[in-house]
Write an enzyme that holds these catalytic residues in place. Structure first.
Site, mmCIF file in Angstrom:
data_model
loop_
_atom_site.group_PDB
_atom_site.id
_atom_site.type_symbol
_atom_site.label_atom_id
_atom_site.label_comp_id
_atom_site.label_asym_id
_atom_site.label_seq_id
_atom_site.Cartn_x
_atom_site.Cartn_y
_atom_site.Cartn_z
ATOM 1 C CE LYS A 37 -0.518 0.712 4.935
ATOM 2 N NZ LYS A 37 -0.886 -0.061 6.127
ATOM 3 N NE ARG A 132 -5.163 0.818 11.496
ATOM 4 C CZ ARG A 132 -4.268 0.638 10.537
ATOM 5 N NH1 ARG A 132 -3.627 1.661 10.018
ATOM 6 N NH2 ARG A 132 -4.007 -0.575 10.089
#
Ligand code: PLP
Length: 356
Positions: A37, A132
């Site tokens: 990514k 998260r």
């Protein structure tokens, strides 16, 4: 002639980084998932990871995974961002494995997988403090019980993540907690979990120091491979290259100007109040690249004597007064990139990519 702005990508160095990190992990029977990514899953970079011995690739965007499949990159694909309900069809179609934390999403994945006559592999994410993604550890058994009723998904293991939002660091203690949770599941349900996915680049330090709990058998490594860096500890990884992606901006104006702006000072184009020091007359160059393409504070001039002053959308201003070499309009100025700049430079459509 190469067209600027451009990103020179050193595939052999990325391959070497992959190889070295893979070998380090192999000594501890840990499989490395190569995370793409950070560079928008450039297929050539993914291929370099594969050539370095990586067998699973991970990305947070299903579009990137689809792109890599289109390039016939030979690897299992892992979606590392919790899937959106609205993309479940694509996840089933393109990803072999996904990281999950929401039962509604897992149910939808299961239904869609069954419709397509397949079983989708999932890793259940546990929040070990970074706040998260992930369920709270205390909810694990109840969640697993629900997942086990869904025949379109197979729970292959547990996962955790660190140093992404809150900067919570991995430790022997919190990774042992992950292992204990996995064993609790195994004992309770009489199943074996094949994967305990211990986190990202920040966990490599525990591997190096030989304090990684034994059953952690997978790490998902992005920046470590792409840039040879462990950002959580501001250090370079042993045996890796950092000059893997080099950005070149071209000088479009070169003039001596005063270092202090003239007149009253208001906010700049990005809402900030710039502050300047009076350094007298300085030699300033404008490069044809800007905030649309890069993050200023993670751009590092390759050569000494070049200082970044600031940027607007399409202009990057540097001070070259102390630069020893002769520069002219049309020359390229090179930079090394940290993660935020790599992310934006590879996302920008305006930056030409060259492979070396
Ligand atoms: C981005 C990400 C990684 C890779 O992190 P690096 O710090 O680049 O190694 C691993 N896992 C998840 C879930 C991620 O989002």
């Amino acid at each position: 002639m190469k067209i600027n702005p451009r990103l020179d990508i050193y595939l052999d160095k990325i391959k070497k980084n992959s190889e070295n990190i893979k070998n380090l992990c192999l000594q501890h029977e840990i499989e490395v998932v190569g995370v793409t990514k950070g560079c928008c899953a450039i297929p050539e970079v993914a291929q370099a990871m594969i050539e370095g011995g990586i067998k699973i690739l991970g990305d947070s965007r299903i579009e990137n995974i689809k792109k890599l499949k289109g390039f016939k990159i030979k690897a299992d694909m892992m979606l590392i961002r919790i899937p959106m309900l609205s993309e479940v069809d694509k996840v089933i179609r393109w990803a072999d494995i996904s990281l999950n934390s929401e039962i509604s999403v897992i149910k939808s994945l299961s239904q869609t997988a069954l419709k397509n006559d397949l079983i989708h592999k999932i890793i259940l994410m546990i929040d070990l403090g970074d706040l998260r993604e992930g369920i709270m550890p205390g909810e694990t058994l109840r969640m697993v019980e629900e997942i086990r009723e869904l025949s379109g998904v197979k729970l292959i293991g547990l996962g955790a993540n660190f140093c992404c939002i809150s900067g919570a660091m991995p430790s022997q203690k919190n990774l042992t907690k992950l292992v204990k949770l996995a064993e609790e599941i195994e004992n309770n349900f009489g199943i074996a979990l094949e994967v305990i996915s211990g986190g990202n680049t920040s966990v490599l330090k525990l591997v190096e120091d030989n304090i990684i709990p034994e059953r952690i058998n997978q790490l998902r490594i992005g920046v470590g491979i792409l840039l040879g860096q462990d950002d959580a500890r501001s250090r370079n990884l042993i045996g890796t290259y950092q000059d893997t992606f080099i950005l070149t901006g071209e000088i479009i104006e070169l003039k001596e100007k005063h270092s202090l702006p003239q007149g009253e000072i208001g906010r700049d184009a990005f809402g900030e109040m710039p502050v300047f020091q009076d350094l007298g007359i300085r030699k300033r160059a404008i490069l044809a690249i800007g905030k649309q393409d890069i993050r200023l504070n993670s751009l590092i001039p390759l050569k000494e004597g070049i200082k970044i002053i600031g940027a607007s959308s399409d202009h990057l201003i540097i001070d070259v007064t102390d630069f020893k070499e002769d520069v002219r309009v049309g020359d390229g100025i090179k930079f090394r990139l940290n993660y935020p700049a790599l992310l934006s430079a590879t996302t920008s459509n305006y930056i030409n990519k060259y492979f070396l």
